[in-house]
Design an enzyme around this catalytic site. Structure first.
Site, PDB file in Angstrom:
ATOM      1  CG  ASP A  20       6.648  -5.583   6.366  1.00 32.42           C
ATOM      2  OD1 ASP A  20       7.342  -4.847   5.647  1.00 32.42           O
ATOM      3  OD2 ASP A  20       5.513  -5.962   6.045  1.00 32.42           O
ATOM      4  N   GLY A  44      -0.613   6.608   1.953  1.00 32.28           N
ATOM      5  CA  GLY A  44       0.604   6.012   1.415  1.00 32.28           C
ATOM      6  C   GLY A  44       1.881   6.511   2.053  1.00 32.28           C
ATOM      7  CG  ASP A  69       0.800  -9.968   5.115  1.00 30.53           C
ATOM      8  OD1 ASP A  69       0.509 -10.673   6.087  1.00 30.53           O
ATOM      9  OD2 ASP A  69       0.624  -8.737   5.107  1.00 30.53           O
ATOM     10  N   GLY A  76       0.803  -1.225   0.000  1.00 34.30           N
ATOM     11  CA  GLY A  76       0.000   0.000   0.000  1.00 34.30           C
ATOM     12  C   GLY A  76       0.828   1.264   0.000  1.00 34.30           C
ATOM     13  NE  ARG A  77       2.987   2.080   5.486  1.00 36.70           N
ATOM     14  CZ  ARG A  77       3.186   2.466   6.717  1.00 36.70           C
ATOM     15  NH1 ARG A  77       3.248   3.749   6.996  1.00 36.70           N
ATOM     16  NH2 ARG A  77       3.325   1.599   7.684  1.00 36.70           N
ATOM     17  NE  ARG A  88       5.919  -7.983   1.349  1.00 37.40           N
ATOM     18  CZ  ARG A  88       5.811  -7.188   2.419  1.00 37.40           C
ATOM     19  NH1 ARG A  88       5.210  -7.620   3.495  1.00 37.40           N
ATOM     20  NH2 ARG A  88       6.296  -5.971   2.382  1.00 37.40           N
TER      21      ARG A  88
END
Length: 567
Positions: A333, A171, A323, A138-139, A243
Site C-alpha cells: 500500500d 473505485g 490493514d 474498496g478499489r 493483511r
C-alpha cells in the site's frame, strides 16, 4: 504434454492465451466466498459482508486504455515476454476488462474485507455501516493468481472500480497516485526490500475523476482545491495480499460469536496464509497449534527485518495501520508514503498520519501491529496454556529482537563492527543540527572522508565554526572505531551496499506524473531506469539531476513536502 506443462519449463509466455494457462486460483479454491455475493461478480454497491473470505467482483474497465509502462524486471522474473504488451487482450485484461478472460481463468475477480486498527485501537466507524462489516478492498480487485516459474503470484488491479467495500467513492485511482505506486515498488525492490511489485500501468484516454489536491505553489497543509485527473490502473503483484487486518476481522468475529462458522473461517484463512507465504518454512506434518506458533515466530522475524530496512533507506510508510501491514512480511500500500530527505526523526509525509507513524516511530508501530497479529491467532490455540505462553513470549520479545536488528543496521550504515550507541546518537544530533540530507549524507560518509568539508554538500544550511568542531571530534572518534575493523577500501565498499546513491525525492516525481497527464511518459521511464540501480554510480548527467538536495522552493509545499491520501 499440455501447453501449461510446456510453459512451466521456463519458456517465455508470449501471448494472452499462453498467459491464461498459468492460472491457478488457490484463494478461490480453498477459501469461502461470501454466501450473499452475486455469482457473476456484478457486485459494485457498498453493502455489509457478514461472512466469507472474499467477494467475487468484476472490475470496471477504464475506457480507451493507454499503455504507460511495465516492469521489464518483473516480466523477466515471471517468464513473460515484453511482446505481451502489444497483445490487445493482455492490455484489455490489465486495464480492467475481464470479459477477455480465457479458460482456466475466472470471469470475475475478488475483493476482501478486513478490520481496521490504528496503533492498537480497534475501529469500526470507518465502515459506512459503523459495524466493521463494510470495510476492505474498496478499489483493489485481484484478477489473477497463477504459477510463474514455479512461484505463486497474485495480480491485483489498483483502481479497478467499486467493490462492496467501496465507501461511496468511484473505485478509481488517479494517474498521480498510480505513477507513485508503480515507481515506488520498482525502487523498493531494487533496494533489496521485500515489496509488492509493479506489473503494468495503464491510463484512460477519456475518463476523468476529481480529487482534492493543492494549488500550484500552495503552502496549505491540507488540499485546497478539486482537480481533474485521468483515471488509471496499476497492477501490483505479490505472493498474496493477505493483511494483518484480515486476520483481525475473522478473530473479531470469533470473539463476538457473530456466526456459527466464525472460528472455522479464522482457521481456514490462517492455514491459507501459511500455504501461500510460509510453505517452505513450516512443516506440514506438524499439528495446527505448532504451525500457528511457528507462523508467529517467522512473521516476527520478517516484520522486524522489513521495518529495519525501511529505516535503513529512509522510507516512512506514513499510515502503518494493521490493514496496511502485509501478513507475508513485505511492503504494501504505497499511498501516503515518503522517503526522508532533510533528516528528521519525526518525518511524516502524510497530513493524516500523526507522529505515531513518523519515521523513527515505525519500529513501535510494527510492534503494535504484531501484537494485533498475535491476538488474532490466539483463539486458534483453544486455551492450550503451554501454547498460549509460547505465543505470548514470541509477542513480548518483539522489542528485544527489533532493537538488536536496528543496532546491527546502524552499525552497518556506519561501517562499524558493532553498534556504538553514544557515537550513533551523537551523529543523529549533528545531522539534525546541520540540517543534513539523510541519503546524501550517508552515501558521502561511505567514502570515509577525513574532514568535514566533503560532508558539507549534504547540508541544507551553511555550517558554523562550532558545528565544524563537533563534526571534527565525531569524525575522529568514528574513524578510530572503524580502523579496528580493517581495510578502509573494503569498509567503504560495504557501506555503499547499504547506503544507496539514488533515492526517492518527491519533487523529482512530481514532473513525471504531471507530464504523464499530457501523454508524456518519458520521465517515468527515465526514473524506472535510475531506480533499477540505486546503489550504483550513474552518469554525470543523472548525478547532477537526481542526486542533489531538495530545492528551496519545494520546502513546505503542498503535494511535495506533505500530501493528503487523496488518490
Amino acid at each position: 504434454m499440455s501447453q501449461k506443462s510446456e510453459l512451466l519449463k521456463g519458456e517465455e509466455t508470449k501471448n494472452f492465451s499462453e498467459f491464461s494457462q498459468l492460472a491457478d486460483f488457490s484463494l478461490m479454491n480453498s477459501l469461502n466466498a461470501d454466501p450473499d455475493s452475486k455469482k457473476d461478480g456484478n457486485d459494485h454497491r457498498a453493502r455489509s459482508v457478514y461472512s466469507g473470505h472474499y467477494v467475487p467482483v468484476t472490475p470496471t474497465p477504464i475506457p480507451e486504455p493507454i499503455y504507460v509502462s511495465h516492469s521489464k524486471t518483473l516480466f523477466k522474473e515471471l517468464g513473460l515476454s515484453s511482446d505481451l504488451i502489444k497483445d490487445k487482450s493482455f492490455c484489455r485484461f490489465f486495464s480492467g476488462d475481464i470479459e477477455v478472460a480465457e479458460h482456466p481463468m475466472r470471469p470475475f475477480g475478488w475483493a476482501t474485507g478486513y478490520a481496521l486498527s490504528i496503533y492498537g485501537t480497534e475501529y469500526t466507524q470507518q465502515c459506512p455501516f459503523g459495524t466493521g462489516n463494510g470495510y476492505g478492498d474498496g478499489r483493489a480487485i485481484s484478477v489473477f493468481e497463477g504459477l510463474f516459474n514455479g512461484k505463486r503470484m497474485e495480480m491485483q488491479l489498483k483502481g479497478g472500480g467499486p467493490t462492496p467495500y467501496c465507501r461511496g467513492a468511484d473505485g478509481r485511482a488517479v494517474l498521480r497516485s498510480s505513477v507513485r505506486e508503480f515507481l515506488a515498488q520498482e525502487l523498493m525492490h531494487a533496494l533489496g526490500i521485500p515489496t509488492s511489485r509493479s506489473l503494468t500501468l495503464y491510463v484512460s484516454g477519456t475518463e476523468i475523476v476529481r480529487r482534492p489536491w493543492y494549488t500550484e505553489g500552495s503552502r496549505y497543509f491540507e488540499p485546497d482545491i478539486m482537480v481533474n485527473n485521468h483515471a488509471a490502473i496499476t497492477t501490483r503483484v505479490a505472493p498474496s495480499f493477505l493483511r494483518v487486518g484480515q486476520l483481525e476481522l475473522f478473530a473479531r468475529r470469533v470473539r463476538s460469536n457473530s456466526h456459527d462458522d466464525a472460528f472455522n473461517e479464522l482457521k481456514i484463512i490462517v492455514q491459507h496464509l501459511i500455504d501461500r507465504n510460509y510453505r517452505d518454512d513450516i512443516d506440514p506434518s506438524h499439528s495446527f497449534n505448532e504451525k500457528v506458533i511457528r507462523l508467529a515466530n517467522l512473521y516476527r522475524g520478517r516484520l522486524i527485518s522489513l521495518v529495519t530496512n525501511w529505516m535503513r533507506v529512509g522510507y516512512c510508510q506514513g499510515n502503518f495501520n494493521s490493514d496496511n501491514c502485509a501478513a507475508g512480511g513485505f511492503t504494501l500500500d504505497y499511498g501516503p508514503f515518503g522517503f526522508c530527505e532533510l533528516f528528521d526523526p519525526r518525518f511524516q509525509p502524510w497530513t493524516g498520519g500523526g507522529e505515531h507513524f513518523s519515521f523513527f516511530n515505525q519500529p513501535f508501530a510494527a510492534e503494535i501491529n504484531f501484537k494485533m497479529f498475535c491476538s488474532s491467532l490466539l483463539p486458534l490455540l483453544l486455551e492450550n496454556k503451554e501454547d498460549i505462553e509460547k505465543l505470548e513470549k514470541i509477542k513480548n520479545d518483539f522489542s528485544k529482537f527489533m532493537s538488536k536488528e536496528m543496532q546491527l543496521m546502524w552499525a552497518k550504515k556506519l561501517g562499524l563492527e558493532k553498534y556504538d550507541e553514544t557515537l550513533t546518537n551523537e551523529l543523529f544530533n549533528l545531522m539534525v543540527n546541520s540540517k543534513a540530507d539523510f541519503s546524501i549524507f550517508f552515501r558521502k560518509l561511505s567514502h570515509i572522508p577525513d574532514n568535514i568539508s566533503f560532508l558539507k554538500d549534504s547540508f541544507y544550511l551553511p555550517s558554523t565554526e562550532e558545528l565544524d568542531k563537533k563534526w571534527f571530534i565525531w569524525l575522529k572518534k568514528w574513524q578510530d572505531c572503524i580502523k579496528k575493523k580493517g581495510d578502509f577500501k573494503e569498509i567503504s565498499k560495504s557501506m555503499k551496499q547499504v547506503n544507496p546513491k539514488f533515492t526517492w525525492r518527491e519533487w523529482m516525481i512530481v514532473p513525471a506524473y504531471q507530464e504523464a497527464e499530457d501523454g508524456n511518459y518519458s520521465k517515468i521511464k527515465e526514473l524506472q531506469t535510475i531506480f533499477k540501480s540505486p546503489y550504483e554510480e550513474q552518469s554525470l548527467d543523472i548525478e547532477q539531476k537526481y542526486n542533489r538536495l531538495r530545492p528551496r522552493e519545494f520546502f513546505n509545499k503542498g503535494g511535495v513536502s506533505h500530501y493528503s491520501c487523496s488518490s
